[in-house]
Design a protein around this motif. Structure first.
Motif, PDB file in Angstrom:
ATOM      1  N   GLY A 188      -7.410   4.361   4.296  1.00  0.00           N
ATOM      2  CA  GLY A 188      -7.456   3.597   5.541  1.00  0.00           C
ATOM      3  C   GLY A 188      -7.186   2.125   5.293  1.00  0.00           C
ATOM      4  O   GLY A 188      -7.448   1.612   4.199  1.00  0.00           O
ATOM      5  N   PRO A 189      -6.674   1.418   6.287  1.00  0.00           N
ATOM      6  CA  PRO A 189      -6.354  -0.003   6.129  1.00  0.00           C
ATOM      7  C   PRO A 189      -7.578  -0.824   5.738  1.00  0.00           C
ATOM      8  O   PRO A 189      -8.636  -0.733   6.369  1.00  0.00           O
ATOM      9  N   GLY A 190      -7.442  -1.588   4.656  1.00  0.00           N
ATOM     10  CA  GLY A 190      -8.515  -2.460   4.199  1.00  0.00           C
ATOM     11  C   GLY A 190      -9.597  -1.764   3.409  1.00  0.00           C
ATOM     12  O   GLY A 190     -10.539  -2.418   2.945  1.00  0.00           O
ATOM     13  N   GLU A 191      -9.481  -0.434   3.240  1.00  0.00           N
ATOM     14  CA  GLU A 191     -10.545   0.319   2.568  1.00  0.00           C
ATOM     15  C   GLU A 191     -10.299   0.497   1.070  1.00  0.00           C
ATOM     16  O   GLU A 191     -11.139   1.054   0.370  1.00  0.00           O
ATOM     17  N   GLY A 192      -9.176   0.085   0.581  1.00  0.00           N
ATOM     18  CA  GLY A 192      -8.883   0.251  -0.836  1.00  0.00           C
ATOM     19  C   GLY A 192      -9.790  -0.594  -1.716  1.00  0.00           C
ATOM     20  O   GLY A 192     -10.168  -1.708  -1.347  1.00  0.00           O
ATOM     21  N   GLN A 193     -10.116  -0.070  -2.896  1.00  0.00           N
ATOM     22  CA  GLN A 193     -10.987  -0.772  -3.834  1.00  0.00           C
ATOM     23  C   GLN A 193     -10.273  -1.191  -5.111  1.00  0.00           C
ATOM     24  O   GLN A 193     -10.579  -2.236  -5.687  1.00  0.00           O
ATOM     25  N   VAL A 194      -9.300  -0.389  -5.539  1.00  0.00           N
ATOM     26  CA  VAL A 194      -8.623  -0.672  -6.797  1.00  0.00           C
ATOM     27  C   VAL A 194      -7.872  -1.996  -6.732  1.00  0.00           C
ATOM     28  O   VAL A 194      -7.718  -2.696  -7.732  1.00  0.00           O
ATOM     29  N   LYS A 195      -7.414  -2.393  -5.523  1.00  0.00           N
ATOM     30  CA  LYS A 195      -6.642  -3.632  -5.381  1.00  0.00           C
ATOM     31  C   LYS A 195      -7.423  -4.858  -5.837  1.00  0.00           C
ATOM     32  O   LYS A 195      -6.842  -5.872  -6.205  1.00  0.00           O
ATOM     33  N   HIS A 196      -8.759  -4.764  -5.828  1.00  0.00           N
ATOM     34  CA  HIS A 196      -9.569  -5.895  -6.267  1.00  0.00           C
ATOM     35  C   HIS A 196      -9.453  -6.121  -7.773  1.00  0.00           C
ATOM     36  O   HIS A 196      -9.809  -7.194  -8.271  1.00  0.00           O
ATOM     37  N   PHE A 197      -8.966  -5.116  -8.497  1.00  0.00           N
ATOM     38  CA  PHE A 197      -8.836  -5.229  -9.955  1.00  0.00           C
ATOM     39  C   PHE A 197      -7.389  -5.428 -10.382  1.00  0.00           C
ATOM     40  O   PHE A 197      -7.092  -5.438 -11.572  1.00  0.00           O
ATOM     41  N   LEU A 198      -6.504  -5.586  -9.409  1.00  0.00           N
ATOM     42  CA  LEU A 198      -5.089  -5.835  -9.699  1.00  0.00           C
ATOM     43  C   LEU A 198      -4.776  -7.308  -9.416  1.00  0.00           C
ATOM     44  O   LEU A 198      -4.766  -7.716  -8.254  1.00  0.00           O
ATOM     45  N   PRO A 199      -4.520  -8.111 -10.449  1.00  0.00           N
ATOM     46  CA  PRO A 199      -4.231  -9.531 -10.216  1.00  0.00           C
ATOM     47  C   PRO A 199      -3.020  -9.752  -9.319  1.00  0.00           C
ATOM     48  O   PRO A 199      -2.959 -10.728  -8.577  1.00  0.00           O
TER      49      PRO A 199
END
Length: 371
Positions: free
Chosen positions: A248-259
């Protein structure tokens, strides 16, 4: 507002009935997806207008709107205006690309960017569409004017540009320029023997880059034996988390660990938050734009248009492929944006000029129009 009639001879009327509206629709879809991903790539907790992430999102949306307007404006140019615009851009951005060697902003051991108030710009991104038009012009003129050394001049422009890019160094952009000029010579009817020799030289150049350019060596080794927690592995984890339909939009978590979640790995953000089918849709849109352009060129009698439009769409397609393939760990990671989807105002503007040129070149023309 009344619909435009085919009898309308105004600038807008002539443009509407001559422009390739299918390609324009595909590009409009990519701009819309870029807007969605600009929102999705931001942290979910970002709500205040003064938050840096919110400001970055607003700036990206502004640049996407500006890019759409720029692309439409460029698509109204005649062939003569395309050539003159490319010549002016080529001179300015070639000089600015050279200026990066002296006063460029260094990132990962490369001087590719110029720092301007509020943002940075990579001049070589704007140089590319101008380069494609100029080399196509020179090659086509060698056929049109007997005795004119257009092909040698085009090769000279390429070698000079490649040398400048290598000095930054920017191996990815050098590779992109090389593939574009090779595609133009191929479309012009170059003997396959020379194409084979050029391919061997490209492979040798890549081998040289692996052994003698440190950041290239590092990226290739990380691709062969990725360390735990590398960006490539994290991106694959994002695709896995997204599954078929996404979180879902805005629900991703892995993106916080991708510079580089908003830029180099925005495709992974799309995979995590919108799923496999959405990623497949993005790939299909890119493929449709590329194939549509080539199909239209099959019936194009103007050699300059064939070479210029062919080079533009090859560069566009390769750029998209490199970004998405590196996100999927199919090739070593490369700091190359995904057209219209990755974060970066100057990148979006450069691609809009490139595709505006493509729309202008592929418009339906009557005999003698826009020489």
């Amino acid at each position: 507002m009344r619909p435009l009639s085919r009898a309308d001879t105004s600038l807008l009327g002539r443009w509407w009935w001559s422009v390739d509206r299918v390609t324009m629709l595909g590009l409009g879809i990519l701009l819309s997806v870029g807007y969605v991903l600009a929102l999705a790539a931001m942290p979910a907790a970002t709500t205040h207008i003064t938050d840096p992430h919110t400001l970055a999102m607003i700036k990206q949306i502004f640049f996407l709107i500006l890019s759409g307007m720029t692309m439409l404006g460029m698509s109204m140019l005649s062939l003569r205006q395309v050539k003159l615009a490319a010549l002016g851009m080529g001179i300015v951005f070639f000089l600015l690309t050279g200026f990066t060697l002296v006063h460029g902003t260094e990132v990962d051991g490369a001087n590719r960017w110029l720092a301007l108030p509020g943002f940075t710009v990579q001049p070589s991104e704007f140089l590319r569409p101008a380069f494609v038009i100029i080399t196509a012009w020179l090659i086509a003129e060698s056929r049109r004017t007997p005795g004119f050394p257009g092909k040698r001049a085009a090769l000279g422009v390429y070698l000079l540009t490649a040398l400048l890019l290598k000095m930054q160094p920017d191996i990815g952009m050098t590779f992109l320029f090389t593939m574009v000029v090779l595609s133009q010579f191929y479309l012009d009817g170059m003997d396959m023997k020379w194409i084979g020799i050029a391919a061997v030289l490209v492979v040798l150049a890549l081998v040289y880059a692996f052994f003698f350019i440190s950041h290239v060596h590092t990226r290739v080794m990380m691709f062969i034996d990725p360390p735990k927690g590398s960006q490539a592995q994290t991106a694959l984890m994002a695709f896995g988390n997204g599954g078929m339909w996404g979180l879902g939009p805005g629900e991703g978590q892995v993106k916080h660990f991708l510079p580089d979640a908003r830029a180099d790995f925005v495709f992974a953000v799309a995979g995590e938050e919108f799923g496999l089918f959405f990623c497949a849709f993005i790939i299909l849109v890119f493929a449709a734009i590329v194939l549509r352009a080539f199909f239209r060129l099959l019936a194009e009698p103007n050699l300059f248009v064939v070479l210029a439009a062919g080079g533009l769409v090859v560069g566009f397609g390769l750029q998209a492929f490199v970004n998405m393939a590196s996100s999927l760990s199919l090739i070593p990671t490369k700091g190359m944006t995904l057209p219209f989807l990755s974060y970066g105002g100057s990148s979006a503007l450069a691609v809009s000029i490139q595709m505006g040129f493509l729309l202008a070149l592929t418009r339906k023309r009557h005999g003698g129009e826009g020489a």
